[in-house]
Design an enzyme around this catalytic site. Sequence first.
Site, PDB file in Angstrom:
ATOM      1  N   HIS A  36      -0.802   2.624   6.448  1.00  0.00           N
ATOM      2  CA  HIS A  36      -0.765   3.409   5.213  1.00  0.00           C
ATOM      3  C   HIS A  36      -1.568   4.677   5.459  1.00  0.00           C
ATOM      4  O   HIS A  36      -2.770   4.732   5.172  1.00  0.00           O
ATOM      5  CB  HIS A  36      -1.341   2.604   4.056  1.00  0.00           C
ATOM      6  CG  HIS A  36      -1.185   3.263   2.725  1.00  0.00           C
ATOM      7  ND1 HIS A  36      -1.115   2.554   1.547  1.00  0.00           N
ATOM      8  CD2 HIS A  36      -1.094   4.577   2.366  1.00  0.00           C
ATOM      9  CE1 HIS A  36      -0.990   3.394   0.531  1.00  0.00           C
ATOM     10  NE2 HIS A  36      -0.980   4.623   1.012  1.00  0.00           N
ATOM     11  N   GLU A  68       3.560   2.794   4.751  1.00  0.00           N
ATOM     12  CA  GLU A  68       3.364   2.837   3.306  1.00  0.00           C
ATOM     13  C   GLU A  68       2.842   4.203   2.886  1.00  0.00           C
ATOM     14  O   GLU A  68       2.122   4.857   3.642  1.00  0.00           O
ATOM     15  CB  GLU A  68       2.342   1.782   2.874  1.00  0.00           C
ATOM     16  CG  GLU A  68       2.690   0.364   3.251  1.00  0.00           C
ATOM     17  CD  GLU A  68       1.602  -0.620   2.872  1.00  0.00           C
ATOM     18  OE1 GLU A  68       1.910  -1.823   2.802  1.00  0.00           O
ATOM     19  OE2 GLU A  68       0.455  -0.190   2.642  1.00  0.00           O
ATOM     20  N   HIS A  88      -1.364  -7.547  -0.533  1.00  0.00           N
ATOM     21  CA  HIS A  88      -2.628  -7.104  -1.120  1.00  0.00           C
ATOM     22  C   HIS A  88      -3.475  -8.321  -1.471  1.00  0.00           C
ATOM     23  O   HIS A  88      -3.204  -9.040  -2.420  1.00  0.00           O
ATOM     24  CB  HIS A  88      -2.445  -6.224  -2.353  1.00  0.00           C
ATOM     25  CG  HIS A  88      -3.610  -5.283  -2.557  1.00  0.00           C
ATOM     26  ND1 HIS A  88      -3.649  -4.013  -2.017  1.00  0.00           N
ATOM     27  CD2 HIS A  88      -4.789  -5.445  -3.194  1.00  0.00           C
ATOM     28  CE1 HIS A  88      -4.786  -3.425  -2.341  1.00  0.00           C
ATOM     29  NE2 HIS A  88      -5.507  -4.287  -3.043  1.00  0.00           N
TER      30      HIS A  88
END
Length: 258
Positions: A43, A74, A198
Amino acid sequence: MTVLSVNVNKIALLRNSRGTNYPDLLHFVRKIIGHGIKGITVHPRPDERHITRQDARDLAAFLKDHPDVEFNVEGYPSSDFMALIDALRPAQCTLVPDEPGQLTSDHGWQVAKNRELLGQVLPLLRQWGVRSSLFLDPVPAAAELAAEVGADRIELYTEHFARIFAAGDGAQTQAVLQDYLETADRAVACGLGVNAGHDLNLDNLALFLSGGQVLEVSIGHALVVESLELGMDEVLRRYQAIIAAAPAPDLSSASRGG
């Protein structure tokens, strides 16, 4: 079998704290895929506090020699981020609704409010041959909207499940899990694949995968912390054992969702 995609952001964060190439990100990616892991996630944020754009380019080049390992990138679909995706052409791009300086992802897309933006970027990803995934809260109606705007998959934001699980209330955990299962079922019914991520970890992953619909889990922060205690080799083996014991996802959703 559910794919484990290891998010290597925190390895890059540790490296960046000293301004050197130690720890070497590519060294750990080699170690991870050497265990048979089939996914790597990054990310890259605008401030490059962990994964840099150059890291993303280096990983994309490295993984070309490992076609069985999927690269998942991401980020928020800014013009700069989309230009990076166009250059990298990863297997998957997970779109998240983060503000530029946000500490970490903490909510899913409000798809209806962002229909115009998503309607612009999702066709580009499809044109580039990149599978799309939208970061979503566990709301069945949101999965329907994700299908309407043209996403290939959703990624369920699992922090709420992880927090309730850690509190130790089994009945409440099952109630919260049901929201995720219903959202996953609705997504599959709409032709989408289902990912999740997550705060999933060695303690809560088995229960979360018990519904059998998850094609991919992205785990980074917990995996790195657990590796400090147990060693990365042992942690990767434990994750693989959990995934091997979980119900296999419906592969028809994999074909519909890329």
